[in-house]
Design a protein around this motif. Structure first.
Motif: not given
Length: 358
Positions: A251-257, A246-249, A262-266
């Motif tokens: 950071e790859t798409y920083p402008f797509d909230p 989730a962190r990698q995803a 998934p990062r918040y939940l994980a």
């Protein structure tokens, strides 16, 4: 005796609504809601006005002079903005310093976690906290543990689906990690005590009602509901893998909230379920005051009684958009509610809608 003037930011949301209810019930406060001009006629805002809440029209991104005008005669500011809007509070804090606000309560209201790489959301909030301290602005930081309303699992019969936001069908680790729980409806009652209490000025407070484990919650739900619930244990390794992915995803798409969902939940699962951060003992170690010690006379909503109301079908669900796991999504049709779990935090975009509809 004159009342304390409180400006509430995000009064129409779940946490903001609880705080508005608690302050109105207390009767010691004159409540003002800071509302964007385009939102003044929304039903939730109109209902607040009908109950005696005053509205001040201003956007957090407005020029400083407009923010200063909106803060005229305000004693206490309480902010309940969404995760993506955390740093929008900084201009408001600067204006509050210039107008002499006596206490600024930034948007905390999450589970306990240390700053610095455990939860991105915590770190975003810490940026705001540090700005407040640099301003030498009087403050109180309030966290609230995990809501009752999000803590219990789904029953196989589907009887409690109406009140649920997710299937909540995973037990993190071995299910024995203790975590602090708070009834959403109690947050406003806690806040009425906290903002009147000189002991909490320039302090952190954990407002919670009880400590429980997932295994205990499942057992209690089975007892009350008289149904057996499958126990789907998720290992620490799996949770850590989810966090990394989730962190990698994100950071790859920083402008797509939407990538941060998934990062918040994980990271929540990792923090309270694996690390055990959301624990009063750890909160005390981090310098929090505990409401159980500050206000021993406070009668919190009973967890068992709340679960009984859920099973009877009389509980009020949180958020109106029932977005859940694929397994149970058929039970919770999506709506265009502006106060949903996801749309309240993240504006809908083409990319986010396509992701959510998969």
């Amino acid at each position: 005796m004159s009342k304390t003037n409180v400006l509430l930011v995000g009064a129409a949301g779940e946490t903001g609504g609880s705080i508005a209810n608690g302050l109105l019930e207390d009767g010691s406060f004159e409540i003002f809601a800071l509302v964007r001009p385009i939102s003044v006629l929304k039903p939730a805002i109109v209902r607040l006005q009908e109950r005696g809440v005053n509205v001040r029209k201003c956007d957090l991104k407005a020029p400083e002079e407009q923010l200063i005008e909106a803060l005229a005669d305000i004693d206490v500011v309480i902010s309940c903005v969404g995760p993506a809007e955390q740093q929008d509070q900084i201009p408001l804090a600067k204006a509050a310093k210039k107008t002499g606000v006596k206490r600024f309560i930034p948007c905390g209201f999450i589970t306990v976690a240390p700053p610095g790489g455990v939860m991105w959301l915590r770190d975003e909030k810490e940026v705001v906290y540090n700005q407040i301290r640099q301003l030498w602005l009087p403050y109180t930081i309030v966290d609230v543990g995990w809501w009752y309303q999000l803590s219990y699992p789904r029953l196989p019969s589907g009887r409690v689906d109406y009140a649920m936001t997710s299937g909540n069908d995973e037990i993190i680790g071995d299910g024995t990690m203790p975590t602090a729980l708070t009834d959403l409806r109690d947050i406003g009652r806690f806040m009425a005590l906290i903002i009147k209490d000189p002991r909490t000025l320039n302090k952190k407070v954990l407002a919670y009602s009880l400590v429980s484990t997932q295994n205990e919650i499942y057992s209690l739900m089975e007892e009350i509901g008289e149904e057996t619930i499958d126990r789907n244990y998720v290992s620490e390794e799996t949770i850590c893998s989810r966090v990394l992915a989730a962190r990698q995803a994100s950071e790859t798409y920083p402008f797509d909230p939407i990538k941060f969902i998934p990062r918040y939940l994980a990271e929540y699962q990792y923090s309270w379920g694996i690390r055990g951060d959301n624990n009063p003992e750890y909160a005390r170690y981090l310098g929090y005051y505990l409401t159980t010690e500050l206000y021993p006379e406070f009668k919190a909503s009973d967890f068992r009684e709340y679960l009984e109301s859920v099973i009877r079908g009389t509980a009020k669900g949180v958020y109106q958009d029932r977005v859940v796991s694929r397994k149970h999504q058929r039970h919770f049709p999506r709506t265009e509610s502006s106060d949903s779990l996801y749309t309240r935090i993240f504006p809908r975009t083409e990319s986010s809608d396509s992701l959510m509809s998969r």
